[in-house]
Design an enzyme around this catalytic site. Structure first.
Site, PDB file in Angstrom:
ATOM      1  N   LYS A 201       0.834  -1.217   0.000  1.00 27.46           N
ATOM      2  CA  LYS A 201       0.000   0.000   0.000  1.00 27.46           C
ATOM      3  C   LYS A 201       0.854   1.247   0.000  1.00 27.46           C
ATOM      4  CE  LYS A 201      -4.372  -1.817   1.398  1.00 27.46           C
ATOM      5  NZ  LYS A 201      -5.658  -1.640   2.038  1.00 27.46           N
TER       6      LYS A 201
ATOM      7  N   LYS B 135      -4.830 -10.044  -5.908  1.00 28.60           N
ATOM      8  CA  LYS B 135      -5.989 -10.279  -5.047  1.00 28.60           C
ATOM      9  C   LYS B 135      -7.125  -9.321  -5.428  1.00 28.60           C
ATOM     10  CE  LYS B 135      -6.477  -8.240  -0.928  1.00 28.60           C
ATOM     11  NZ  LYS B 135      -7.804  -7.957  -0.403  1.00 28.60           N
TER      12      LYS B 135
ATOM     13  N   LYS C  93     -11.054  -3.966  -2.896  1.00 38.92           N
ATOM     14  CA  LYS C  93     -11.977  -2.841  -3.035  1.00 38.92           C
ATOM     15  C   LYS C  93     -11.286  -1.661  -3.688  1.00 38.92           C
ATOM     16  CE  LYS C  93     -13.824  -3.482   1.431  1.00 38.92           C
ATOM     17  NZ  LYS C  93     -12.769  -3.122   2.390  1.00 38.92           N
TER      18      LYS C  93
HETATM   19  P1  ATP Z   1      -8.886  -2.674   0.491  1.00 40.72           P
HETATM   20  O1  ATP Z   1      -8.673  -2.831  -0.970  1.00 40.72           O
HETATM   21  O2  ATP Z   1      -9.518  -1.366   0.879  1.00 40.72           O
HETATM   22  O3  ATP Z   1      -7.669  -3.014   1.315  1.00 40.72           O
HETATM   23  P2  ATP Z   1     -10.061  -5.278   0.721  1.00 40.72           P
HETATM   24  O4  ATP Z   1     -10.898  -5.595  -0.451  1.00 40.72           O
HETATM   25  O5  ATP Z   1      -8.713  -5.905   0.813  1.00 40.72           O
HETATM   26  O6  ATP Z   1      -9.983  -3.704   0.891  1.00 40.72           O
HETATM   27  P3  ATP Z   1     -10.713  -5.530   3.554  1.00 40.72           P
HETATM   28  O7  ATP Z   1     -11.718  -4.637   4.180  1.00 40.72           O
HETATM   29  O8  ATP Z   1      -9.286  -5.188   3.755  1.00 40.72           O
HETATM   30  O9  ATP Z   1     -10.946  -5.665   1.978  1.00 40.72           O
HETATM   31  O10 ATP Z   1     -11.005  -7.005   3.995  1.00 40.72           O
HETATM   32  C1  ATP Z   1     -12.162  -7.493   4.668  1.00 40.72           C
HETATM   33  C2  ATP Z   1     -12.096  -8.999   4.766  1.00 40.72           C
HETATM   34  O11 ATP Z   1     -12.177  -9.585   3.453  1.00 40.72           O
HETATM   35  C3  ATP Z   1     -10.764  -9.507   5.357  1.00 40.72           C
HETATM   36  O12 ATP Z   1     -11.034 -10.638   6.177  1.00 40.72           O
HETATM   37  C4  ATP Z   1      -9.972  -9.916   4.156  1.00 40.72           C
HETATM   38  O13 ATP Z   1      -9.013 -10.909   4.449  1.00 40.72           O
HETATM   39  C5  ATP Z   1     -11.071 -10.459   3.245  1.00 40.72           C
HETATM   40  N1  ATP Z   1     -10.689 -10.356   1.831  1.00 40.72           N
HETATM   41  C6  ATP Z   1     -10.367  -9.221   1.176  1.00 40.72           C
HETATM   42  N2  ATP Z   1     -10.085  -9.474  -0.103  1.00 40.72           N
HETATM   43  C7  ATP Z   1     -10.238 -10.825  -0.256  1.00 40.72           C
HETATM   44  C8  ATP Z   1     -10.083 -11.705  -1.375  1.00 40.72           C
HETATM   45  N3  ATP Z   1      -9.726 -11.248  -2.555  1.00 40.72           N
HETATM   46  N4  ATP Z   1     -10.305 -13.023  -1.194  1.00 40.72           N
HETATM   47  C9  ATP Z   1     -10.678 -13.490   0.026  1.00 40.72           C
HETATM   48  N5  ATP Z   1     -10.832 -12.713   1.117  1.00 40.72           N
HETATM   49  C10 ATP Z   1     -10.615 -11.394   0.986  1.00 40.72           C
END
Ligand code: ATP
Ligand code: LTN
Length: 333
Positions: free
Chosen positions: A114, A195, A198
């Site tokens: 990040k 991955k 969001k």
């Molecule tokens: P950002 O991009 O803002 O970091 P993010 O999509 O990674 O957001 P988080 O809010 O950080 O989402 O994660 C919320 C939950 O979803 C956490 O338990 C994280 O491990 C899970 N998660 C996020 N992305 C994935 C993915 N691609 N596959 C499986 N689990 C995920």
């Protein structure tokens, strides 16, 4: 409640929740609600470690809570609250900061990824995992259901807890991260080497499927999903098959079928059919969630009341541990 193990998990209101969040985290929170004493948190303090437009953030926090309720988080069975409503999270973070070596934080892969994307990196972004440790340790949590990307942060949480306990005496329970067997890391639909996230989804239209996307939007993304130049529809860990493997994993996580059943089902079919069927399974999953979400958002006052009631309960559950930590470090309490 008393004898059940404590579960804590959080999700950032940084954008629209996607099927990766659902499969990796939220789906299990809901499915295992009866087994544990559950605490779920919309982590707005974490969200601002990267600048968020205040006008948008407020809406996203309510949206996040509404989507979690719509996915099936039941306020009778689980506490669902907003992190900034419980000041103990920030207070314990400060105390834990003082036992956490900087080097531990600089090594975190999420920080490295990040911070590489930011022009200016805030202290908050580096400190992010300590705030997460405070979230978890405040409630004497046993299990933390998360996707695979959070594994390193949970290990750090254990290290911080152990260090505090050994410096000041037994204070915190050491939590365990629980990662799903299927769908621990759903990949981007446009690029299966990263991955699904969001933050990427807010810039790249065909990266993710959001939980509030319409059937047409779901199909528009699935239709363009990256596959490969072959035609075999099989589970595979080869880099070249990552796109097809990702689609099959989404299908498996949402249908609960075995890999063999799924491979037999798709034998001899074309990638177009795979994409259509994965889209249909997603659309079916999202339909009831969206119906409940639309109903819930009619009454924002009721939603806020649920969140505030839960925050009060969370605050009283966090208080004894915070008090203990303050006593241990030598504050006058
Ligand atoms: P950002 O991009 O803002 O970091 P993010 O999509 O990674 O957001 P988080 O809010 O950080 O989402 O994660 C919320 C939950 O979803 C956490 O338990 C994280 O491990 C899970 N998660 C996020 N992305 C994935 C993915 N691609 N596959 C499986 N689990 C995920
Ligand atoms: N860092 C997590 C969100 C999060 C969290 C937590 C998860 C903040 N605090 C406590 C589990 C337990 C993420 O998903 N990016």
């Amino acid at each position: 409640m008393g004898s059940k193990k404590i579960v804590f998990s959080g999700i950032q209101p940084t954008g629209d929740f996607h099927i990766g969040n659902y499969i990796g985290a939220v789906k299990r929170w809901v499915a295992e609600q009866d087994l544990y004493d559950n605490i779920f948190c919309v982590v707005d303090l974490h969200a601002i470690t990267i600048y968020q437009d205040p006008k948008i953030l407020r809406g996203k926090i309510r949206q996040a809570a509404g989507v979690l309720l719509a996915c099936g988080i039941d306020p009778q069975k689980s506490l669902l609250f907003v992190q900034s409503h419980v000041p103990a999270h920030a207070e314990l973070t400060w105390i834990l900061n003082c036992v956490t070596p900087m080097g531990w934080l600089e090594r975190m892969t999420q920080y490295k990824d990040k911070s590489a994307k930011q022009e200016s990196v805030s202290t908050g972004l580096l400190d992010y995992p300590v705030l997460m440790a405070a979230d978890i340790l405040l409630y004497q949590t046993h299990y933390v259901p998360v996707g695979e990307d959070q594994k390193q942060h949970i290990e750090l949480t254990r290290d911080v807890a152990q260090r505090f306990n050994s410096l000041y005496g037994e204070t915190f329970t050491l939590p365990e991260g629980t990662i799903p067997k299927i769908g621990a890391r759903i990949m981007g639909l446009d690029d299966p080497s990263v991955k699904m996230s969001k933050s990427i989804a807010s810039d790249q239209k065909h990266h993710a499927v959001g939980l509030l996307d319409s059937p047409d939007q779901v199909w528009a993304v699935l239709k363009r999903a990256t596959t490969d130049s072959g035609k075999e529809i099989v589970f595979s860990d080869e880099t070249g098959k990552a796109g097809v493997n990702n689609l099959l994993t989404i299908y498996q996580a949402l249908t609960g079928q075995s890999q063999t059943e799924i491979e037999n089902h798709f034998q001899g079919k074309l990638y177009g059919a795979l994409k259509r069927e994965v889209a249909d399974v997603i659309i079916e999953t999202l339909k009831p969630i969206q119906e409940r979400y639309n109903a819930l958002m009619q009454d924002k006052g009721a939603l806020d009341a649920i969140l505030h009631r839960a925050a009060e309960q969370a605050a009283s559950r966090a208080a004894p541990t915070l008090q203990k930590a303050k006593e241990k470090v030598g504050f006058v309490v």
